[in-house]
Design a protein around this motif. Structure first.
Motif, mmCIF file in Angstrom:
data_model
loop_
_atom_site.group_PDB
_atom_site.id
_atom_site.type_symbol
_atom_site.label_atom_id
_atom_site.label_comp_id
_atom_site.label_asym_id
_atom_site.label_seq_id
_atom_site.Cartn_x
_atom_site.Cartn_y
_atom_site.Cartn_z
ATOM 1 N N GLY A 155 0.811 -1.213 0.000
ATOM 2 C CA GLY A 155 0.000 0.000 0.000
ATOM 3 C C GLY A 155 0.843 1.261 0.000
ATOM 4 N N GLU A 156 1.929 1.255 0.760
ATOM 5 C CA GLU A 156 2.817 2.410 0.816
ATOM 6 C C GLU A 156 3.486 2.654 -0.541
ATOM 7 N N ALA A 157 3.918 1.569 -1.176
ATOM 8 C CA ALA A 157 4.568 1.695 -2.485
ATOM 9 C C ALA A 157 3.613 2.294 -3.512
ATOM 10 N N LEU A 158 2.383 1.807 -3.534
ATOM 11 C CA LEU A 158 1.402 2.320 -4.492
ATOM 12 C C LEU A 158 1.056 3.768 -4.198
ATOM 13 N N ALA A 159 0.992 4.125 -2.922
ATOM 14 C CA ALA A 159 0.690 5.510 -2.565
ATOM 15 C C ALA A 159 1.768 6.464 -3.061
ATOM 16 N N LEU A 160 3.019 6.027 -3.036
ATOM 17 C CA LEU A 160 4.112 6.868 -3.535
ATOM 18 C C LEU A 160 3.933 7.158 -5.029
ATOM 19 N N LEU A 161 3.536 6.144 -5.787
ATOM 20 C CA LEU A 161 3.319 6.347 -7.223
ATOM 21 C C LEU A 161 2.134 7.271 -7.471
ATOM 22 N N ARG A 162 1.052 7.024 -6.781
ATOM 23 C CA ARG A 162 -0.150 7.828 -7.016
ATOM 24 C C ARG A 162 0.040 9.276 -6.583
ATOM 25 N N ALA A 163 0.870 9.497 -5.577
ATOM 26 C CA ALA A 163 1.151 10.868 -5.148
ATOM 27 C C ALA A 163 1.875 11.657 -6.224
ATOM 28 N N ARG A 164 2.528 10.948 -7.139
ATOM 29 C CA ARG A 164 3.243 11.589 -8.241
ATOM 30 C C ARG A 164 2.496 11.437 -9.571
ATOM 31 N N SER A 165 1.238 11.058 -9.475
ATOM 32 C CA SER A 165 0.379 10.918 -10.667
ATOM 33 C C SER A 165 0.944 9.912 -11.665
#
Length: 204
Positions: free
Chosen positions: A42-52
């Motif tokens: 979840g943390e890894a995916l959140a990092l990507l989504r935070a950068r669009s």
């Protein structure tokens, strides 16, 4: 083992293998209640989504061809993965067996190309993260960047052959992030590292 990722390569889409990469590998799983995300997914995916950066899943599900799963079983498990870790921007599923001669089953590049085309992202701006050699080979054939995150089922020769290897999913994702912070605050310890070390998994 350190295998640097080329940071001059812009990544706009990251595609993930499902079993053994995003969620714990339960062979031929048709039960949504058995879905368990791997640590820090979840943390890894959140990092990507935070950068669009768009995210997607490309998964071999030969249990359908083998008569061990129905397409409805696969759909229910995927819906559970999406509920826990999504929403993902693209899903691509291959239901065929190893001898069916399809163009989608990894290591063939079909699912990678399909997902990238669906989202309008060129393959050379796409990365694929997986746990076996078939995942990174599919990326290579598609013209995408492949990153192996080894697990106990990853063959030593697959790890040796992979151009980019990381020890875990979070490290793999951080190595793909663009330099500099996303829109909004990101703690210093979430900045991308200089190098990447990881693995791949058994073809499904």
């Amino acid at each position: 083992m350190n295998r640097p990722v080329p940071h001059d390569r812009r990544i706009r889409l990251v595609l993930f293998d499902r079993d053994g990469t995003l969620v714990e590998d339960v062979p031929y799983n048709g039960d949504p209640d058995l879905v368990r995300p791997v640590p820090h997914a979840g943390e890894a995916l959140a990092l990507l989504r935070a950068r669009s950066i768009a995210t997607g899943v490309v998964t071999n599900q030969s249990g359908v061809a083998r008569g061990l799963l129905s397409t409805a079983d696969v759909r229910r498990v995927n819906e559970r993965v999406d509920a826990l870790l999504g929403p993902f921007d693209a899903w691509a599923i291959c239901p065929h067996g190893p001898d069916d001669g399809c163009h989608c089953r990894k290591p063939q590049p079909g699912m990678v190309l399909q997902a990238a085309a669906r989202l309008g992202v060129p393959p050379d701006e796409t990365a694929v993260i997986g746990d076996i050699g078939a995942d990174v080979e599919a990326a290579r054939r598609a013209g995408a960047l492949g990153v192996l995150v080894p697990t106990p089922v990853t063959r030593p020769e697959e790890t040796a052959a992979a151009e980019h290897v990381a020890p875990d999913l979070l490290t793999a994702v951080r190595a793909l992030l663009p330099a500099g912070p996303p829109q909004g605050h990101v703690p210093d310890d979430e900045r991308p590292p200089a190098v990447l070390s990881a693995s791949d998994r058994r073809p499904r």
